[in-house]
Design an enzyme around this catalytic site. Structure first.
Site, short mmCIF file in Angstrom:
data_model
loop_
_atom_site.label_atom_id
_atom_site.label_comp_id
_atom_site.label_asym_id
_atom_site.label_seq_id
_atom_site.Cartn_x
_atom_site.Cartn_y
_atom_site.Cartn_z
N ASP A 1 39.03 36.94 35.36
CA ASP A 1 40.54 36.40 34.99
C ASP A 1 39.98 37.34 33.43
O ASP A 1 39.21 36.63 33.33
CB ASP A 1 40.95 35.16 34.88
CG ASP A 1 41.27 34.88 36.07
OD1 ASP A 1 42.24 35.62 36.86
OD2 ASP A 1 41.05 33.40 36.71
N PHE B 1 45.54 29.10 32.20
CA PHE B 1 44.31 28.19 32.06
C PHE B 1 43.70 28.00 33.67
O PHE B 1 44.61 28.10 34.81
CB PHE B 1 45.28 26.96 31.49
CG PHE B 1 45.53 27.62 29.97
CD1 PHE B 1 44.69 27.67 28.56
CD2 PHE B 1 46.85 27.41 29.99
CE1 PHE B 1 44.96 27.77 28.27
CE2 PHE B 1 47.11 27.94 28.39
CZ PHE B 1 46.14 28.07 27.61
N ASP C 1 45.88 32.37 44.24
CA ASP C 1 45.29 31.92 42.68
C ASP C 1 45.72 30.77 42.04
O ASP C 1 46.85 30.97 41.93
CB ASP C 1 44.42 33.59 41.78
CG ASP C 1 44.17 33.32 40.41
OD1 ASP C 1 43.73 31.94 41.01
OD2 ASP C 1 44.00 34.41 39.98
N GLY D 1 39.07 27.82 40.98
CA GLY D 1 37.58 27.77 40.17
C GLY D 1 37.38 26.85 40.18
O GLY D 1 35.92 26.32 40.30
ZN ZN Z 1 42.89 34.62 38.77
#
Ligand code: ZN
Length: 203
Positions: free
Chosen positions: A21, A129, A161, A183
């Site tokens: 990212d 974030f 995502d 993530g």
């Molecule tokens: Zn991403």
């Protein structure tokens, strides 16, 4: 300092892509990293580098990201008044081209670009974030994109995502997703490679 260790863990895991990212503090309210970090990642990663540009005027930096080692570059539709040209620029670098869309952007805005792209990156949180909660409405959007892809014979894959975890992965895949970005679910876990394995086995 731990980046090299984490990349080695990912190399040995069942993860297929490494999603990066890139944030500019303007399009999104956060700043991440730039070319030096991506080059350093490329030097040790054995995975497909999937670069997600959350930056204004991404067309100015396409060649630099390609040079840094990106295998995929996704740009936000909200940042590209000349999206078709930007996609052509990415393909000219022999890089796969993706279009990312924010939660409020309608799928209909992809109609005239869907046949030209390799990836649709559906944001299932507002970008900026990590650690945010999956927006449930995204499931409907994934299904809509899938329908559009089938109607147009597009070869685009659907990547999701934001807020992806072991609890919602099955529904996301069932809605039509081909690739999941995880993530927090992975990196906040005690045993990240075990979480990757379990996510991979859901698909
Ligand atoms: Zn991403």
């Amino acid at each position: 300092m731990h980046l090299a260790d984490e990349i080695k863990m990912l190399n040995e895991s069942e993860a297929e892509w490494l999603h990066l990212d890139v944030m500019d503090g303007r399009f999104v309210p956060n700043i991440s990293y730039g070319f030096p970090v991506i080059k350093a990642v490329k030097a040790i990663s054995t995975q497909v580098l999937d670069v997600h540009l959350m930056i204004l005027e991404p067309e100015k930096y396409i060649a630099d990201f390609a040079k840094a080692g990106a295998d995929h570059i996704s740009v936000h539709i909200e940042t590209c008044p000349h999206l078709h040209r930007t996609i052509q620029m990415i393909h000219a670098e022999n890089v796969k081209a993706g279009v990312a869309i924010n939660p409020h952007t309608p799928i209909s805005s992809l109609v005239d670009i869907i046949e030209d792209i390799d990836l649709v990156l559906i944001m299932s949180v507002n970008p900026g974030f990590g650690g945010q909660k999956f927006i449930q409405q995204s499931l409907k959007k994934i299904a809509e994109v899938k329908e559009l892809i089938l109607q147009t014979n597009s070869k685009a894959l659907i990547e999701v995502d934001g807020g992806v975890n072991l609890e919602n992965a099955k529904d996301i895949i069932r809605a039509g997703a081909d690739a999941l970005v995880a993530g927090n679910a992975v990196f906040a876990a005690e045993n990240p490679s075990e979480i990757i394995k379990r996510l991979h086995n859901i698909g």
